[in-house]
Design a protein around this motif. Structure first.
Motif, PDB file in Angstrom:
ATOM      1  N   ALA A 154     -46.846  29.842  -2.891  1.00 11.86           N
ATOM      2  CA  ALA A 154     -46.764  30.074  -4.340  1.00 11.86           C
ATOM      3  C   ALA A 154     -48.011  29.525  -5.036  1.00 11.86           C
ATOM      4  O   ALA A 154     -48.575  30.174  -5.934  1.00 11.86           O
ATOM      5  CB  ALA A 154     -45.500  29.428  -4.908  1.00 11.86           C
ATOM      6  N   ASP A 155     -48.467  28.345  -4.609  1.00 14.00           N
ATOM      7  CA  ASP A 155     -49.668  27.750  -5.225  1.00 14.00           C
ATOM      8  C   ASP A 155     -50.875  28.669  -5.026  1.00 14.00           C
ATOM      9  O   ASP A 155     -51.698  28.832  -5.929  1.00 14.00           O
ATOM     10  CB  ASP A 155     -49.964  26.373  -4.618  1.00 14.00           C
ATOM     11  CG  ASP A 155     -48.959  25.325  -5.103  1.00 14.00           C
ATOM     12  OD1 ASP A 155     -48.258  25.600  -6.106  1.00 14.00           O
ATOM     13  OD2 ASP A 155     -48.850  24.262  -4.467  1.00 14.00           O
ATOM     14  N   GLU A 156     -50.961  29.268  -3.843  1.00 14.99           N
ATOM     15  CA  GLU A 156     -52.082  30.192  -3.568  1.00 14.99           C
ATOM     16  C   GLU A 156     -52.007  31.405  -4.509  1.00 14.99           C
ATOM     17  O   GLU A 156     -53.017  31.848  -5.052  1.00 14.99           O
ATOM     18  CB  GLU A 156     -51.996  30.639  -2.093  1.00 14.99           C
ATOM     19  CG  GLU A 156     -53.185  31.446  -1.643  1.00 14.99           C
ATOM     20  CD  GLU A 156     -53.112  31.832  -0.154  1.00 14.99           C
ATOM     21  OE1 GLU A 156     -52.607  31.042   0.667  1.00 14.99           O
ATOM     22  OE2 GLU A 156     -53.576  32.946   0.166  1.00 14.99           O
ATOM     23  N   ILE A 157     -50.804  31.903  -4.737  1.00 10.06           N
ATOM     24  CA  ILE A 157     -50.627  33.070  -5.621  1.00 10.06           C
ATOM     25  C   ILE A 157     -50.968  32.698  -7.062  1.00 10.06           C
ATOM     26  O   ILE A 157     -51.659  33.447  -7.772  1.00 10.06           O
ATOM     27  CB  ILE A 157     -49.177  33.599  -5.515  1.00 10.06           C
ATOM     28  CG1 ILE A 157     -48.938  34.186  -4.119  1.00 10.06           C
ATOM     29  CG2 ILE A 157     -48.881  34.632  -6.604  1.00 10.06           C
ATOM     30  CD1 ILE A 157     -47.499  34.574  -3.836  1.00 10.06           C
ATOM     31  N   ILE A 158     -50.506  31.534  -7.484  1.00 12.59           N
ATOM     32  CA  ILE A 158     -50.775  31.085  -8.867  1.00 12.59           C
ATOM     33  C   ILE A 158     -52.289  30.967  -9.058  1.00 12.59           C
ATOM     34  O   ILE A 158     -52.856  31.447 -10.035  1.00 12.59           O
ATOM     35  CB  ILE A 158     -50.048  29.748  -9.157  1.00 12.59           C
ATOM     36  CG1 ILE A 158     -48.531  29.972  -9.162  1.00 12.59           C
ATOM     37  CG2 ILE A 158     -50.525  29.122 -10.482  1.00 12.59           C
ATOM     38  CD1 ILE A 158     -47.679  28.723  -9.128  1.00 12.59           C
ATOM     39  N   ALA A 201     -41.745  31.706 -10.973  1.00 11.41           N
ATOM     40  CA  ALA A 201     -40.942  31.747 -12.206  1.00 11.41           C
ATOM     41  C   ALA A 201     -41.189  30.482 -13.025  1.00 11.41           C
ATOM     42  O   ALA A 201     -41.410  30.541 -14.242  1.00 11.41           O
ATOM     43  CB  ALA A 201     -39.466  31.895 -11.855  1.00 11.41           C
ATOM     44  N   THR A 202     -41.204  29.339 -12.353  1.00 13.79           N
ATOM     45  CA  THR A 202     -41.421  28.063 -13.055  1.00 13.79           C
ATOM     46  C   THR A 202     -42.807  28.030 -13.701  1.00 13.79           C
ATOM     47  O   THR A 202     -42.986  27.460 -14.784  1.00 13.79           O
ATOM     48  CB  THR A 202     -41.272  26.880 -12.054  1.00 13.79           C
ATOM     49  OG1 THR A 202     -39.999  26.997 -11.452  1.00 13.79           O
ATOM     50  CG2 THR A 202     -41.405  25.532 -12.738  1.00 13.79           C
ATOM     51  N   ALA A 203     -43.776  28.681 -13.047  1.00 16.83           N
ATOM     52  CA  ALA A 203     -45.138  28.706 -13.607  1.00 16.83           C
ATOM     53  C   ALA A 203     -45.247  29.690 -14.768  1.00 16.83           C
ATOM     54  O   ALA A 203     -46.307  29.827 -15.379  1.00 16.83           O
ATOM     55  CB  ALA A 203     -46.138  29.070 -12.508  1.00 16.83           C
ATOM     56  N   GLY A 204     -44.153  30.408 -15.060  1.00 19.57           N
ATOM     57  CA  GLY A 204     -44.132  31.327 -16.207  1.00 19.57           C
ATOM     58  C   GLY A 204     -44.876  32.623 -15.942  1.00 19.57           C
ATOM     59  O   GLY A 204     -45.303  33.297 -16.883  1.00 19.57           O
ATOM     60  N   ASN A 217     -36.416  36.734 -11.285  1.00 21.84           N
ATOM     61  CA  ASN A 217     -36.100  38.102 -11.714  1.00 21.84           C
ATOM     62  C   ASN A 217     -36.017  38.982 -10.463  1.00 21.84           C
ATOM     63  O   ASN A 217     -36.999  39.094  -9.720  1.00 21.84           O
ATOM     64  CB  ASN A 217     -37.216  38.574 -12.657  1.00 21.84           C
ATOM     65  CG  ASN A 217     -36.945  39.948 -13.221  1.00 21.84           C
ATOM     66  OD1 ASN A 217     -35.786  40.327 -13.416  1.00 21.84           O
ATOM     67  ND2 ASN A 217     -38.004  40.689 -13.476  1.00 21.84           N
ATOM     68  N   VAL A 218     -34.837  39.573 -10.210  1.00 27.32           N
ATOM     69  CA  VAL A 218     -34.645  40.304  -8.939  1.00 27.32           C
ATOM     70  C   VAL A 218     -34.128  41.721  -9.189  1.00 27.32           C
ATOM     71  O   VAL A 218     -33.270  41.940 -10.037  1.00 27.32           O
ATOM     72  CB  VAL A 218     -33.616  39.566  -8.035  1.00 27.32           C
ATOM     73  CG1 VAL A 218     -33.484  40.290  -6.686  1.00 27.32           C
ATOM     74  CG2 VAL A 218     -34.016  38.118  -7.798  1.00 27.32           C
ATOM     75  N   ALA A 219     -34.641  42.672  -8.405  1.00 27.93           N
ATOM     76  CA  ALA A 219     -34.058  44.025  -8.359  1.00 27.93           C
ATOM     77  C   ALA A 219     -33.417  44.162  -6.976  1.00 27.93           C
ATOM     78  O   ALA A 219     -34.091  43.978  -5.957  1.00 27.93           O
ATOM     79  CB  ALA A 219     -35.150  45.075  -8.540  1.00 27.93           C
ATOM     80  N   LYS A 220     -32.116  44.484  -6.959  1.00 29.65           N
ATOM     81  CA  LYS A 220     -31.403  44.549  -5.672  1.00 29.65           C
ATOM     82  C   LYS A 220     -31.581  45.944  -5.054  1.00 29.65           C
ATOM     83  O   LYS A 220     -30.653  46.752  -5.013  1.00 29.65           O
ATOM     84  CB  LYS A 220     -29.923  44.241  -5.887  1.00 29.65           C
ATOM     85  CG  LYS A 220     -29.672  42.817  -6.368  1.00 29.65           C
ATOM     86  CD  LYS A 220     -28.194  42.606  -6.631  1.00 29.65           C
ATOM     87  CE  LYS A 220     -27.951  41.325  -7.377  1.00 29.65           C
ATOM     88  NZ  LYS A 220     -26.562  41.182  -7.834  1.00 29.65           N
ATOM     89  N   ILE A 221     -32.799  46.215  -4.615  1.00 27.79           N
ATOM     90  CA  ILE A 221     -33.131  47.546  -4.082  1.00 27.79           C
ATOM     91  C   ILE A 221     -34.013  47.394  -2.839  1.00 27.79           C
ATOM     92  O   ILE A 221     -34.549  46.320  -2.579  1.00 27.79           O
ATOM     93  CB  ILE A 221     -33.903  48.396  -5.131  1.00 27.79           C
ATOM     94  CG1 ILE A 221     -35.104  47.599  -5.681  1.00 27.79           C
ATOM     95  CG2 ILE A 221     -32.995  48.820  -6.262  1.00 27.79           C
ATOM     96  CD1 ILE A 221     -36.025  48.395  -6.588  1.00 27.79           C
TER      97      ILE A 221
END
Ligand code: DWN
Length: 407
Positions: free
Chosen positions: A85-89, A115-118, A140-144
């Motif tokens: 997640a840190d790498e993505i942020i 999500a926490t990073a907004g 935020n999830v889409a169940k697909i």
């Protein structure tokens, strides 16, 4: 003759494991007579280099609202996904409209940090039970299922994605051409797509054939991912390796720029490493079958010998992987008393195919068995640290890759 799911070329068989049950479908009745099975066979495509299952189980048979695996069962994995997640942020720092899409977000182990990073994000998760946990974690999830159609829907609703990622999910999707087409459609021009899955180089070198089961349809290498990306106007530009889940490679992909077919230094290094053990030819997989058969027969023998000597053996971690290991080696409830596991949905059920009882962790602590088969071998460091008292008191772990041993 079976053909490649990616390029349609004829496949060459690597191993046929015979009839197998669904790896994550734990049974409630050990006397079950109509357990679902399919033939587990893995094969190699000499044209695009993809190692793949020959027969695939319907996705809804495997991924549904009773999916038994929850990502957040290991502190090692929590740490791994926080770093991801840190790498993505960090990657999104320079982006005007960051939007992160994770394929198969499971219980939100990674996306909760996004999500926490907004940061605007979407988890695509068809298994409703784990998706609900992610939602509880603020994700935020889409169940697909992710494919070219759902990618189009996501783009219409949210815009292009600056990062698309997936951990232990891309290898689960049979129509992988549709995934790559969907990624190509959804990805922003300067965006990246990365995914990580068990690395075929590790599987062949460690003989870790338990990675082969219904959910894992593809066994990637840089050789095969480079090809696959190019089919969809994308390019593989980096590969990184992680020790999680028994040895994984993370593949970094972006839009192909210009006509040049040059590869980056890191990708070339990886291709050379794979070619050094012949993963671009069927010859590279010939010894694998012999090595798999040796591990299987040695494992069964040690368990038969221990039983004959009056010792009881329990298992540690009712992993999906162990479904193939136990069934192929012929290890059932006559050789393993029970398997301890921390996942509530698995407890008081029985392993698919081999019908070994699954008990809560407390059963392991209370029984303090002399021998324990370390089925969750990919979490070995974490487990050996946690069970140092057990080992100090004389308890022994049986391990099996690359060869059977006791430690
Ligand atoms: O790709 C996949 C990988 C990432 O996760 C999926 N297809 C399914 C799943 O595979 P698995 O079931 O082989 O994953 P694990 O992480 O090896 O499973 C570990 C099991 O062991 C879990 O049921 C939890 C359990 N466990 C435990 O009882 N005590 C795990 C640890 C670390 C422990 O201390």
């Amino acid at each position: 003759m079976s053909t490649c799911k990616i390029c349609n070329h004829n496949l060459e068989s690597v191993i046929n494991f015979g009839e197998m049950p669904i790896s994550n479908r734990y049974v409630t009745d050990p006397g079950i007579s109509d357990e679902y099975t399919y033939v587990l066979e893995v094969a190699f495509c000499p044209s695009c280099y993809m190692v793949q299952l020959v027969n695939c189980v319907e996705p809804t048979e495997m991924f549904n609202d009773e999916y038994a695996f929850y990502s957040s069962t290991s502190s090692g994995m929590e740490k791994h996904f926080k770093e991801q997640a840190d790498e993505i942020i960090h990657f999104n720092d320079d982006m005007e409209r960051p939007f992160v899409v994770e394929l198969g977000c499971n219980d939100g182990i990674m996306l909760k940090h996004i999500a926490t990073a907004g940061i605007s994000h979407l988890g695509v998760e068809p298994s409703a039970n784990v998706a609900d946990i992610a939602i509880t974690n603020g994700v935020n999830v889409a169940k697909i299922f992710f494919n070219v159609e759902s990618a189009d829907q996501i783009k219409k609703e949210y815009g292009a994605a600056t990062v698309i990622c997936g951990s232990n999910v891309t290898c689960h999707i049979e129509d992988i051409n549709s995934v790559f087409e969907g990624v190509s459609h959804l990805l922003s021009d300067d965006g990246i797509f990365f995914f990580e899955d068990p690395y075929i180089y590790d599987i062949v070198s460690k003989h870790s054939f338990d990675q082969i089961y219904d959910e894992h349809i593809y066994y990637f290498s840089a050789l095969s991912v480079k090809n696959l990306a190019e089919r969809h106007g994308l390019e593989l530009y980096d590969v990184k390796f992680h020790e999680v889940h028994g040895g994984e490679a993370r593949y970094y992909i972006r839009r192909k720029s210009g006509e040049s077919n040059d590869v980056t230094v890191s990708v070339q290094k990886c291709l050379d490493k794979e070619k050094s053990i012949n993963l671009h030819k069927i010859e590279g997989y010939k010894e694998f079958k012999d090595n798999v058969d040796k591990v299987s027969s040695d494992l069964k023998q040690i368990l038969v010998d221990l039983k004959a000597q009056g010792h009881e053996v329990v298992g540690y971690g009712a992993t999906s992987k162990s479904t193939t290991l136990l069934k192929y080696a012929g290890v059932d409830n006559s050789l393993i008393k029970f398997i301890s596991d921390t996942t509530p949905t698995k407890i008081n059920k029985f392993t698919p195919g081999t019908h070994i009882p699954i008990k809560p962790y407390e059963a392991f602590i209370n029984e303090c068995p002399e021998y324990t088969l370390l089925l969750a071998w990919n979490h070995k460091n974490e487990i050996l640290e946690k069970e140092s008292n057990y080992r100090n008191n004389g308890g022994k772990f049986i391990t099996f890759f690359p060869e059977v041993g006791v430690e």
